[in-house]
Motif scaffolding. Structure first.
Motif, PDB file in Angstrom:
ATOM      1  N   PHE A  57       0.812  -1.225   0.000  1.00  0.00           N
ATOM      2  CA  PHE A  57       0.000   0.000   0.000  1.00  0.00           C
ATOM      3  C   PHE A  57       0.844   1.274   0.000  1.00  0.00           C
ATOM      4  O   PHE A  57       0.302   2.372  -0.061  1.00  0.00           O
ATOM      5  CB  PHE A  57      -0.910   0.011   1.235  1.00  0.00           C
ATOM      6  N   LEU A  58       2.170   1.134   0.069  1.00  0.00           N
ATOM      7  CA  LEU A  58       3.022   2.305   0.250  1.00  0.00           C
ATOM      8  C   LEU A  58       3.445   2.989  -1.033  1.00  0.00           C
ATOM      9  O   LEU A  58       3.892   4.132  -0.998  1.00  0.00           O
ATOM     10  CB  LEU A  58       4.273   1.908   1.053  1.00  0.00           C
ATOM     11  N   SER A  59       3.364   2.281  -2.165  1.00  0.00           N
ATOM     12  CA  SER A  59       3.837   2.884  -3.414  1.00  0.00           C
ATOM     13  C   SER A  59       3.131   2.249  -4.604  1.00  0.00           C
ATOM     14  O   SER A  59       2.733   1.086  -4.549  1.00  0.00           O
ATOM     15  CB  SER A  59       5.352   2.685  -3.552  1.00  0.00           C
ATOM     16  N   THR A  60       2.974   3.045  -5.675  1.00  0.00           N
ATOM     17  CA  THR A  60       2.407   2.521  -6.927  1.00  0.00           C
ATOM     18  C   THR A  60       3.256   2.907  -8.140  1.00  0.00           C
ATOM     19  O   THR A  60       2.824   2.756  -9.278  1.00  0.00           O
ATOM     20  CB  THR A  60       0.969   3.049  -7.141  1.00  0.00           C
ATOM     21  N   GLN A 205       3.588  -4.422  -6.643  1.00  0.00           N
ATOM     22  CA  GLN A 205       3.183  -3.428  -7.636  1.00  0.00           C
ATOM     23  C   GLN A 205       3.112  -4.009  -9.055  1.00  0.00           C
ATOM     24  O   GLN A 205       2.353  -3.530  -9.898  1.00  0.00           O
ATOM     25  CB  GLN A 205       4.181  -2.264  -7.644  1.00  0.00           C
ATOM     26  N   LYS A 206       3.896  -5.050  -9.292  1.00  0.00           N
ATOM     27  CA  LYS A 206       3.970  -5.585 -10.654  1.00  0.00           C
ATOM     28  C   LYS A 206       2.652  -6.213 -11.076  1.00  0.00           C
ATOM     29  O   LYS A 206       2.185  -6.027 -12.200  1.00  0.00           O
ATOM     30  CB  LYS A 206       5.121  -6.579 -10.745  1.00  0.00           C
ATOM     31  N   THR A 207       2.042  -6.954 -10.168  1.00  0.00           N
ATOM     32  CA  THR A 207       0.737  -7.542 -10.493  1.00  0.00           C
ATOM     33  C   THR A 207      -0.332  -6.460 -10.576  1.00  0.00           C
ATOM     34  O   THR A 207      -1.246  -6.547 -11.401  1.00  0.00           O
ATOM     35  CB  THR A 207       0.357  -8.586  -9.444  1.00  0.00           C
ATOM     36  N   MET A 208      -0.211  -5.447  -9.730  1.00  0.00           N
ATOM     37  CA  MET A 208      -1.142  -4.316  -9.847  1.00  0.00           C
ATOM     38  C   MET A 208      -1.059  -3.694 -11.239  1.00  0.00           C
ATOM     39  O   MET A 208      -2.072  -3.350 -11.859  1.00  0.00           O
ATOM     40  CB  MET A 208      -0.807  -3.243  -8.805  1.00  0.00           C
ATOM     41  N   GLY A 209       0.170  -3.564 -11.728  1.00  0.00           N
ATOM     42  CA  GLY A 209       0.349  -2.993 -13.055  1.00  0.00           C
ATOM     43  C   GLY A 209      -0.243  -3.865 -14.140  1.00  0.00           C
ATOM     44  O   GLY A 209      -0.837  -3.359 -15.115  1.00  0.00           O
ATOM     45  N   VAL A 210      -0.110  -5.192 -13.983  1.00  0.00           N
ATOM     46  CA  VAL A 210      -0.671  -6.109 -14.984  1.00  0.00           C
ATOM     47  C   VAL A 210      -2.192  -6.026 -15.001  1.00  0.00           C
ATOM     48  O   VAL A 210      -2.824  -5.964 -16.071  1.00  0.00           O
ATOM     49  CB  VAL A 210      -0.215  -7.555 -14.695  1.00  0.00           C
ATOM     50  N   ILE A 211      -2.819  -6.023 -13.834  1.00  0.00           N
ATOM     51  CA  ILE A 211      -4.289  -5.942 -13.779  1.00  0.00           C
ATOM     52  C   ILE A 211      -4.766  -4.602 -14.332  1.00  0.00           C
ATOM     53  O   ILE A 211      -5.770  -4.531 -15.068  1.00  0.00           O
ATOM     54  CB  ILE A 211      -4.777  -6.146 -12.325  1.00  0.00           C
ATOM     55  N   THR A 212      -4.034  -3.547 -13.997  1.00  0.00           N
ATOM     56  CA  THR A 212      -4.372  -2.234 -14.562  1.00  0.00           C
ATOM     57  C   THR A 212      -4.239  -2.256 -16.077  1.00  0.00           C
ATOM     58  O   THR A 212      -5.082  -1.685 -16.812  1.00  0.00           O
ATOM     59  CB  THR A 212      -3.454  -1.147 -13.971  1.00  0.00           C
ATOM     60  N   LEU A 213      -3.206  -2.930 -16.576  1.00  0.00           N
ATOM     61  CA  LEU A 213      -3.014  -3.060 -18.020  1.00  0.00           C
ATOM     62  C   LEU A 213      -4.186  -3.800 -18.656  1.00  0.00           C
ATOM     63  O   LEU A 213      -4.649  -3.431 -19.747  1.00  0.00           O
ATOM     64  CB  LEU A 213      -1.704  -3.811 -18.294  1.00  0.00           C
ATOM     65  N   VAL A 214      -4.694  -4.832 -17.985  1.00  0.00           N
ATOM     66  CA  VAL A 214      -5.854  -5.583 -18.495  1.00  0.00           C
ATOM     67  C   VAL A 214      -7.074  -4.677 -18.573  1.00  0.00           C
ATOM     68  O   VAL A 214      -7.819  -4.682 -19.567  1.00  0.00           O
ATOM     69  CB  VAL A 214      -6.148  -6.799 -17.588  1.00  0.00           C
ATOM     70  N   LEU A 215      -7.284  -3.915 -17.518  1.00  0.00           N
ATOM     71  CA  LEU A 215      -8.454  -3.028 -17.483  1.00  0.00           C
ATOM     72  C   LEU A 215      -8.370  -1.956 -18.571  1.00  0.00           C
ATOM     73  O   LEU A 215      -9.376  -1.602 -19.213  1.00  0.00           O
ATOM     74  CB  LEU A 215      -8.573  -2.392 -16.104  1.00  0.00           C
ATOM     75  N   VAL A 216      -7.155  -1.442 -18.784  1.00  0.00           N
ATOM     76  CA  VAL A 216      -6.969  -0.436 -19.832  1.00  0.00           C
ATOM     77  C   VAL A 216      -7.178  -1.059 -21.213  1.00  0.00           C
ATOM     78  O   VAL A 216      -7.842  -0.485 -22.090  1.00  0.00           O
ATOM     79  CB  VAL A 216      -5.563   0.193 -19.728  1.00  0.00           C
ATOM     80  N   ALA A 217      -6.591  -2.265 -21.409  1.00  0.00           N
ATOM     81  CA  ALA A 217      -6.703  -2.933 -22.708  1.00  0.00           C
ATOM     82  C   ALA A 217      -8.142  -3.299 -23.042  1.00  0.00           C
ATOM     83  O   ALA A 217      -8.522  -3.346 -24.223  1.00  0.00           O
ATOM     84  CB  ALA A 217      -5.836  -4.193 -22.715  1.00  0.00           C
ATOM     85  N   SER A 218      -8.958  -3.559 -22.020  1.00  0.00           N
ATOM     86  CA  SER A 218     -10.358  -3.929 -22.260  1.00  0.00           C
ATOM     87  C   SER A 218     -11.292  -2.731 -22.255  1.00  0.00           C
ATOM     88  O   SER A 218     -12.508  -2.889 -22.385  1.00  0.00           O
ATOM     89  CB  SER A 218     -10.811  -4.928 -21.191  1.00  0.00           C
ATOM     90  N   GLY A 226      -3.415   5.223 -12.630  1.00  0.00           N
ATOM     91  CA  GLY A 226      -2.843   4.234 -11.731  1.00  0.00           C
ATOM     92  C   GLY A 226      -3.851   3.178 -11.313  1.00  0.00           C
ATOM     93  O   GLY A 226      -5.036   3.225 -11.687  1.00  0.00           O
ATOM     94  N   PRO A 227      -3.412   2.207 -10.519  1.00  0.00           N
ATOM     95  CA  PRO A 227      -4.299   1.121 -10.101  1.00  0.00           C
ATOM     96  C   PRO A 227      -5.379   1.595  -9.120  1.00  0.00           C
ATOM     97  O   PRO A 227      -5.145   2.493  -8.318  1.00  0.00           O
ATOM     98  CB  PRO A 227      -3.345   0.127  -9.420  1.00  0.00           C
ATOM     99  N   HIS A 228      -6.561   0.978  -9.218  1.00  0.00           N
ATOM    100  CA  HIS A 228      -7.643   1.266  -8.284  1.00  0.00           C
ATOM    101  C   HIS A 228      -7.320   0.647  -6.919  1.00  0.00           C
ATOM    102  O   HIS A 228      -6.484  -0.259  -6.797  1.00  0.00           O
ATOM    103  CB  HIS A 228      -8.961   0.697  -8.803  1.00  0.00           C
TER     104      HIS A 228
END
Length: 463
Positions: A57-60, A205-218, A226-228
């Protein structure tokens, strides 16, 4: 295939990767304190899990690097990255993670993820433009080379400094005295906790980035954001759960496979690792915490005089580092190639991937490695390095004094007994001498005395 179903499936696989990342990297924080006996194995992984959860929770910044830096999704110059491609990339990362875990090799979960995504993006779009190679070089490859080297050098210098400051010798004779380094062993609890916290700020953070990438791609999230919060929370829980599961095979390798770790070494290695990871998280570098931790352990081993560094094991790990990114990229690319054929290809990738995961799990059960046997070699080190508490020292001192009194009393009794035996022997010798003298005198007297009268009468009769 329904887009919503695909997004959910990709998020589920991403969280599973996050789980594997957790148990794959537990050793980064807790291998050395377990090796030196500073903290018990189960307590170590529980503490690491909690701190990974907090650190997430400390950095994104790292999440933003992955979601909007490595892959050129959206925008006028971007390419159409689909959830299917991301699924393929994640499959490559998961399979490589589990394969290296099975072998007990501390490879990089980060590079496995990057490799899988890069291979899937290139094959899925048939375009090198899907990858921002400038970001890959500046925030992935260069840190992969520089961070372990710098961390290892810092750990080397810190170990030298720690042993130099705490070296004790007799000022008169110059003889080496018993070294008192118990503080380092206790300090390892703090330094390893700092590594676990730093790991959460980077790897989660890496998995957060991947899920964010999925949401952006869809199309469910705007590019460049940034990630929700729900993404941060679920990723934090996933990596914490994986950390608590404990990657005991890799803990065994890092704890005693590279070098025999002593408290001062462990403290230096963990402090160096934490500093490097926290700095990288602040700068948004998607750093491999495994590379940094391994480099620090090696540096600390070289910093202690008389320490043995197992270069054969280090060579195997270096090979795993070298092949991680291209191997994961190859698997991710092959998965993307199958998925391009449509739903049937996607099903084949999912079935083959699940089969491979189950196969590796079954193979791992042939030789179960957990907290009870992962550190069998390390336990001996911990016992040898046991530093008693003040109560234990007082109790041992009292026992030593009592034993000394018993020994002194026994020595006095032995001395008295020896004195009595000596006096008795002396008296016996004097008695023997007196008897011998008396017998000698008696013999001499018998020889010098006159002949009996009977003999004289016999002589007269003959005359």
């Amino acid at each position: 295939m329904d887009l919503t179903f695909m997004v959910v499936l990709v998020i589920a696989l991403a969280l599973f990767f996050d789980f594997t990342n957790g148990f794959h990297d537990t050793a980064n924080a807790m291998a050395t304190p377990i090796a030196t006996g500073a903290i018990k194995p189960k307590t170590a992984v529980a503490l690491a899990a909690i701190l990974n959860l907090v650190g997430a929770f400390l950095s994104t910044e790292v999440a933003k690097t992955i979601s909007g830096g490595i892959i050129n999704e959206g925008g006028p110059n971007g390419v159409a990255i689909t959830p299917e491609m991301i699924f393929a990339g994640l499959m490559g990362a998961v399979l490589w993670n589990l394969f290296t875990w099975l072998l007990g090799l501390p490879s990089s979960s980060s590079h496995a993820l990057f490799g899988g995504l890069i291979g899937a993006a290139i094959v899925g779009t048939w375009s090198l433009g899907a990858v921002n190679f400038a970001v890959v070089v500046s925030k992935v490859l260069l840190p992969a080379i520089l961070a372990p080297t710098i961390a290892g050098l810092v750990a080397f210098l810190c170990t030298k400094l720690a042993y130099g400051i705490t070296r004790r010798s007799d000022p008169d004779s110059g003889d080496k005295l018993t070294q008192k380094r118990g503080g380092f062993r206790r300090g390892q609890v703090f330094s390893s906790s700092l590594v676990a916290l730093a790991h959460g700020t980077n790897d989660a953070q890496k998995t957060m980035g991947v899920i964010t990438l999925v949401l952006v791609a869809s199309g469910l999230q705007q590019a460049g954001t940034g990630p929700h919060f729900w993404v941060i929370a679920t990723c934090a829980l996933a990596i914490a759960g994986g950390t608590y599961a404990g990657g005991w095979r890799i803990i065994r390798t890092l704890g005693s496979g590279l070098t025999d770790v002593k408290p001062a070494q462990g403290f230096a290695a963990e402090t160096s690792t934490a500093a490097a990871i926290l700095a990288s998280s602040h700068l948004g570098f998607a750093l491999s915490t495994t590379h940094v931790a391994s480099g620090s352990v090696i540096g600390s081993g070289l910093g202690r005089k008389g320490s043995t560094v197992r270069w054969g094991a280090i060579g195997k790990i270096a090979i795993a580092w070298l092949f991680t990114l291209p191997a994961a990229a190859l698997v991710g690319g092959l998965a993307a190639l199958l998925i391009r054929t449509g739903t049937v290809g996607f099903v084949i990738v999912a079935v083959l991937g699940l089969g491979a995961i189950l196969t590796m799990f079954i193979i791992s059960q042939r030789e179960v490695v957990d907290h009870s046997n992962a550190i069998s070699d390390v336990d001996a080190v911990g016992e040898a390095l046991h530093i008693p508490s003040k109560k234990e020292r007082d109790r041992l001192a009292a026992k030593a004094r009592a034993a000394q009194k018993v020994a002194e009393k026994a020595a006095r009794k032995a001395a008295e007994t020896d004195a009595i035996r000596a006096a008795a022997q002396n008296a016996l010798d004097r008695a023997d001498t007196a008897v011998l003298k008396a017998m000698t005198k008696a013999a001499e007297h018998a020889t010098d005395s006159p002949k009996p009268k009977a003999k004289e009468s016999a002589k007269k009769g003959k005359k």
